[in-house]
Design a protein around this motif. Structure first.
Motif, PDB file in Angstrom:
ATOM      1  N   ALA A  29       0.832  -1.206   0.000  1.00 32.65           N
ATOM      2  CA  ALA A  29       0.000   0.000   0.000  1.00 32.65           C
ATOM      3  C   ALA A  29       0.866   1.255   0.000  1.00 32.65           C
ATOM      4  O   ALA A  29       0.586   2.213  -0.724  1.00 32.65           O
ATOM      5  CB  ALA A  29      -0.931  -0.007   1.209  1.00 32.65           C
ATOM      6  N   ALA A  30       1.929   1.261   0.787  1.00 30.95           N
ATOM      7  CA  ALA A  30       2.811   2.435   0.854  1.00 30.95           C
ATOM      8  C   ALA A  30       3.495   2.681  -0.489  1.00 30.95           C
ATOM      9  O   ALA A  30       3.679   3.846  -0.885  1.00 30.95           O
ATOM     10  CB  ALA A  30       3.854   2.236   1.947  1.00 30.95           C
ATOM     11  N   ASP A  31       3.852   1.621  -1.208  1.00 34.56           N
ATOM     12  CA  ASP A  31       4.500   1.780  -2.514  1.00 34.56           C
ATOM     13  C   ASP A  31       3.593   2.472  -3.528  1.00 34.56           C
ATOM     14  O   ASP A  31       4.071   3.131  -4.446  1.00 34.56           O
ATOM     15  CB  ASP A  31       4.937   0.430  -3.069  1.00 34.56           C
ATOM     16  N   TYR A  32       2.286   2.299  -3.367  1.00 34.93           N
ATOM     17  CA  TYR A  32       1.334   2.906  -4.300  1.00 34.93           C
ATOM     18  C   TYR A  32       0.641   4.128  -3.717  1.00 34.93           C
ATOM     19  O   TYR A  32      -0.300   4.652  -4.314  1.00 34.93           O
ATOM     20  CB  TYR A  32       0.308   1.858  -4.744  1.00 34.93           C
ATOM     21  N   GLY A  33       1.076   4.579  -2.546  1.00 36.80           N
ATOM     22  CA  GLY A  33       0.536   5.806  -1.965  1.00 36.80           C
ATOM     23  C   GLY A  33      -0.805   5.639  -1.272  1.00 36.80           C
ATOM     24  O   GLY A  33      -1.578   6.599  -1.196  1.00 36.80           O
ATOM     25  N   TYR A  34      -1.090   4.451  -0.760  1.00 36.77           N
ATOM     26  CA  TYR A  34      -2.342   4.189  -0.051  1.00 36.77           C
ATOM     27  C   TYR A  34      -2.044   3.758   1.374  1.00 36.77           C
ATOM     28  O   TYR A  34      -0.949   3.290   1.677  1.00 36.77           O
ATOM     29  CB  TYR A  34      -3.137   3.046  -0.717  1.00 36.77           C
ATOM     30  N   SER A  35      -3.066   3.871   2.224  1.00 32.39           N
ATOM     31  CA  SER A  35      -2.995   3.182   3.505  1.00 32.39           C
ATOM     32  C   SER A  35      -3.431   1.744   3.237  1.00 32.39           C
ATOM     33  O   SER A  35      -3.955   1.429   2.169  1.00 32.39           O
ATOM     34  CB  SER A  35      -3.935   3.837   4.522  1.00 32.39           C
ATOM     35  N   ARG A  36      -3.226   0.867   4.199  1.00 32.37           N
ATOM     36  CA  ARG A  36      -3.614  -0.527   3.980  1.00 32.37           C
ATOM     37  C   ARG A  36      -5.111  -0.632   3.738  1.00 32.37           C
ATOM     38  O   ARG A  36      -5.560  -1.284   2.798  1.00 32.37           O
ATOM     39  CB  ARG A  36      -3.221  -1.380   5.191  1.00 32.37           C
ATOM     40  N   ARG A  37      -5.889   0.034   4.556  1.00 30.17           N
ATOM     41  CA  ARG A  37      -7.342   0.004   4.398  1.00 30.17           C
ATOM     42  C   ARG A  37      -7.756   0.655   3.079  1.00 30.17           C
ATOM     43  O   ARG A  37      -8.672   0.196   2.410  1.00 30.17           O
ATOM     44  CB  ARG A  37      -8.002   0.709   5.589  1.00 30.17           C
ATOM     45  N   GLY A  38      -7.067   1.749   2.697  1.00 31.28           N
ATOM     46  CA  GLY A  38      -7.376   2.417   1.441  1.00 31.28           C
ATOM     47  C   GLY A  38      -7.101   1.527   0.241  1.00 31.28           C
ATOM     48  O   GLY A  38      -7.861   1.527  -0.736  1.00 31.28           O
ATOM     49  N   MET A  39      -6.009   0.764   0.302  1.00 30.63           N
ATOM     50  CA  MET A  39      -5.701  -0.159  -0.794  1.00 30.63           C
ATOM     51  C   MET A  39      -6.766  -1.247  -0.893  1.00 30.63           C
ATOM     52  O   MET A  39      -7.235  -1.562  -1.989  1.00 30.63           O
ATOM     53  CB  MET A  39      -4.337  -0.802  -0.570  1.00 30.63           C
ATOM     54  N   GLU A  40      -7.160  -1.808   0.248  1.00 32.53           N
ATOM     55  CA  GLU A  40      -8.194  -2.845   0.237  1.00 32.53           C
ATOM     56  C   GLU A  40      -9.498  -2.306  -0.341  1.00 32.53           C
ATOM     57  O   GLU A  40     -10.157  -2.965  -1.149  1.00 32.53           O
ATOM     58  CB  GLU A  40      -8.429  -3.368   1.647  1.00 32.53           C
ATOM     59  N   THR A  41      -9.872  -1.092   0.071  1.00 28.08           N
ATOM     60  CA  THR A  41     -11.105  -0.476  -0.420  1.00 28.08           C
ATOM     61  C   THR A  41     -11.027  -0.236  -1.920  1.00 28.08           C
ATOM     62  O   THR A  41     -11.985  -0.517  -2.647  1.00 28.08           O
ATOM     63  CB  THR A  41     -11.367   0.847   0.317  1.00 28.08           C
ATOM     64  N   ARG A  42      -9.894   0.276  -2.384  1.00 29.53           N
ATOM     65  CA  ARG A  42      -9.738   0.542  -3.816  1.00 29.53           C
ATOM     66  C   ARG A  42      -9.859  -0.753  -4.626  1.00 29.53           C
ATOM     67  O   ARG A  42     -10.578  -0.805  -5.633  1.00 29.53           O
ATOM     68  CB  ARG A  42      -8.404   1.197  -4.108  1.00 29.53           C
ATOM     69  N   ILE A  43      -9.181  -1.790  -4.202  1.00 29.26           N
ATOM     70  CA  ILE A  43      -9.233  -3.062  -4.928  1.00 29.26           C
ATOM     71  C   ILE A  43     -10.651  -3.599  -4.927  1.00 29.26           C
ATOM     72  O   ILE A  43     -11.170  -4.054  -5.963  1.00 29.26           O
ATOM     73  CB  ILE A  43      -8.237  -4.068  -4.320  1.00 29.26           C
ATOM     74  N   ARG A  44     -11.313  -3.563  -3.773  1.00 30.98           N
ATOM     75  CA  ARG A  44     -12.682  -4.051  -3.681  1.00 30.98           C
ATOM     76  C   ARG A  44     -13.618  -3.264  -4.598  1.00 30.98           C
ATOM     77  O   ARG A  44     -14.451  -3.823  -5.309  1.00 30.98           O
ATOM     78  CB  ARG A  44     -13.157  -3.959  -2.224  1.00 30.98           C
ATOM     79  N   ASN A  45     -13.453  -1.917  -4.625  1.00 29.57           N
ATOM     80  CA  ASN A  45     -14.313  -1.098  -5.476  1.00 29.57           C
ATOM     81  C   ASN A  45     -14.043  -1.332  -6.952  1.00 29.57           C
ATOM     82  O   ASN A  45     -14.992  -1.401  -7.749  1.00 29.57           O
ATOM     83  CB  ASN A  45     -14.093   0.391  -5.149  1.00 29.57           C
ATOM     84  N   GLU A  46     -12.784  -1.460  -7.337  1.00 33.50           N
ATOM     85  CA  GLU A  46     -12.451  -1.686  -8.738  1.00 33.50           C
ATOM     86  C   GLU A  46     -12.961  -3.043  -9.228  1.00 33.50           C
ATOM     87  O   GLU A  46     -13.479  -3.157 -10.341  1.00 33.50           O
ATOM     88  CB  GLU A  46     -10.948  -1.591  -8.961  1.00 33.50           C
ATOM     89  N   ILE A  47     -12.845  -4.053  -8.400  1.00 32.34           N
ATOM     90  CA  ILE A  47     -13.369  -5.366  -8.777  1.00 32.34           C
ATOM     91  C   ILE A  47     -14.894  -5.322  -8.813  1.00 32.34           C
ATOM     92  O   ILE A  47     -15.522  -5.933  -9.683  1.00 32.34           O
ATOM     93  CB  ILE A  47     -12.851  -6.466  -7.822  1.00 32.34           C
ATOM     94  N   GLY A  48     -15.504  -4.586  -7.885  1.00 30.77           N
ATOM     95  CA  GLY A  48     -16.959  -4.437  -7.874  1.00 30.77           C
ATOM     96  C   GLY A  48     -17.491  -3.773  -9.137  1.00 30.77           C
ATOM     97  O   GLY A  48     -18.581  -4.107  -9.623  1.00 30.77           O
ATOM     98  N   LYS A  49     -16.728  -2.833  -9.705  1.00 32.32           N
ATOM     99  CA  LYS A  49     -17.146  -2.175 -10.948  1.00 32.32           C
ATOM    100  C   LYS A  49     -17.176  -3.160 -12.119  1.00 32.32           C
ATOM    101  O   LYS A  49     -17.948  -2.985 -13.057  1.00 32.32           O
ATOM    102  CB  LYS A  49     -16.183  -1.042 -11.294  1.00 32.32           C
ATOM    103  N   LEU A  50     -16.335  -4.176 -12.065  1.00 31.95           N
ATOM    104  CA  LEU A  50     -16.252  -5.132 -13.163  1.00 31.95           C
ATOM    105  C   LEU A  50     -17.358  -6.172 -13.113  1.00 31.95           C
ATOM    106  O   LEU A  50     -17.688  -6.779 -14.124  1.00 31.95           O
ATOM    107  CB  LEU A  50     -14.896  -5.850 -13.137  1.00 31.95           C
ATOM    108  N   MET A  51     -17.926  -6.400 -11.944  1.00 28.82           N
ATOM    109  CA  MET A  51     -18.940  -7.453 -11.781  1.00 28.82           C
ATOM    110  C   MET A  51     -20.277  -7.010 -12.268  1.00 28.82           C
ATOM    111  O   MET A  51     -20.771  -6.062 -12.396  1.00 28.82           O
ATOM    112  CB  MET A  51     -19.033  -7.908 -10.341  1.00 28.82           C
TER     113      MET A  51
END
Length: 117
Positions: free
Chosen positions: A95-117
């Motif tokens: 998460a730090a490598d991509y400029g996110y907090s751990r929770r922010g990275m999890e949320t982003r991944i979850r939202n991006e995958i949710g958009k595809l479904m």
């Protein structure tokens, strides 16, 4: 997984020194001290374990490449998922490598995958 393979390769090459730590009295003693013996007496057994781990890695790489939803994600999102879930890197570091907090990275991944479904 990669760290396990690297550790096994070091054991084969004799680069790792897995010895028990001795007390000060044991270091000064002339008596024989305990020595560590790894789980393998044969380098072939260690090579076999390495090949099994590598096959497991290849299996999961093929499975992930077959997943079409992963291919539709942004490249940064794909890399985050692979590093975090597949290669087993620490979520905080990824998460730090991509400029996110751990929770922010999890949320982003979850939202991006949710958009595809």
């Amino acid at each position: 997984m990669n760290l396990e393979l690297e550790e096994m390769n070091h054991r084969i090459l004799g680069l790792s020194h897995n010895r028990p730590t001795l007390t000060k009295d044991q270091e000064r003693s002339s008596l024989p001290m305990p020595s560590y013996h790894g789980g393998y007496t044969s380098p072939l057994a260690l090579l076999e374990e390495i090949s099994v781990k590598e096959q497991e890695v290849l299996y999961y790489q093929r499975r992930l490449s077959e997943c079409k939803a992963i291919e539709l994600l942004d490249l940064d999102d794909q890399n985050m998922i692979f590093r975090w879930k597949f290669f087993g890197e620490n979520a905080w570091d990824v998460a730090a490598d991509y400029g996110y907090s751990r929770r922010g990275m999890e949320t982003r991944i979850r939202n991006e995958i949710g958009k595809l479904m």
